[in-house]
Design a protein around this motif. Structure first.
Motif, PDB file in Angstrom:
ATOM      1  N   THR A  61       0.851  -1.174   0.000  1.00 27.47           N
ATOM      2  CA  THR A  61       0.000   0.000   0.000  1.00 27.47           C
ATOM      3  C   THR A  61       0.893   1.232   0.000  1.00 27.47           C
ATOM      4  N   ASP A  62       0.395   2.317  -0.577  1.00 30.22           N
ATOM      5  CA  ASP A  62       1.241   3.492  -0.784  1.00 30.22           C
ATOM      6  C   ASP A  62       1.849   4.036   0.510  1.00 30.22           C
ATOM      7  N   SER A  63       1.113   3.965   1.595  1.00 30.64           N
ATOM      8  CA  SER A  63       1.565   4.615   2.826  1.00 30.64           C
ATOM      9  C   SER A  63       2.788   3.944   3.461  1.00 30.64           C
ATOM     10  N   LYS A  65       5.236   2.203   1.380  1.00 34.64           N
ATOM     11  CA  LYS A  65       6.289   2.022   0.377  1.00 34.64           C
ATOM     12  C   LYS A  65       7.550   2.756   0.798  1.00 34.64           C
TER      13      LYS A  65
END
Length: 121
Positions: A61-63, A65
């Motif tokens: 998930t982006d948070s 990375k």
């Protein structure tokens, strides 16, 4: 029902690190994708990271990375998640899951109690 044993959580200050581990039982580990999810206080459980059976591909998930790394050791039947640069918003109960339909883990199968991660500011 696959039993999953998560461990490695704890209390850490912001900026610190933790490594979570998960060991499933009762099935062939190296044939299934695995994932990590988390449930922050008062919120829904959410996908964090996934890894293919061979370990060759990972998804995040982006948070998380650039801060979290999922890995697996098929010889030890264990999946890990190294969490660095932890933030208070990472506070949650973390669960691992088997992902029978791929490492994006859209239909996860849970089987453990989770492990609590608390990040203090």
């Amino acid at each position: 029902q696959v039993q999953l044993v998560e461990s490695g959580g704890g209390l850490v200050q912001a900026g610190g690190s933790l490594r979570l581990s998960c060991t499933p039982s009762g099935r062939t580990f190296d044939s299934v994708a695995m994932g990590w999810f988390r449930q922050p206080p008062g919120k829904e459980r959410e996908f964090v990271a996934g890894i293919t059976p061979s370990g060759g591909y990972t998804y995040y998930t982006d948070s998380v990375k650039g801060r979290f790394t999922i890995s697996r050791d098929n010889a030890l039947s264990t999946v890990y998640m190294q969490m660095n640069s932890l933030k208070p918003e990472d506070t949650a109960v973390y669960y691992c899951a088997t992902c029978p339909y791929g490492a994006a883990c859209r239909n996860p199968r849970f089987g453990g109690q989770g492990t609590q991660v608390t990040v203090s500011s």
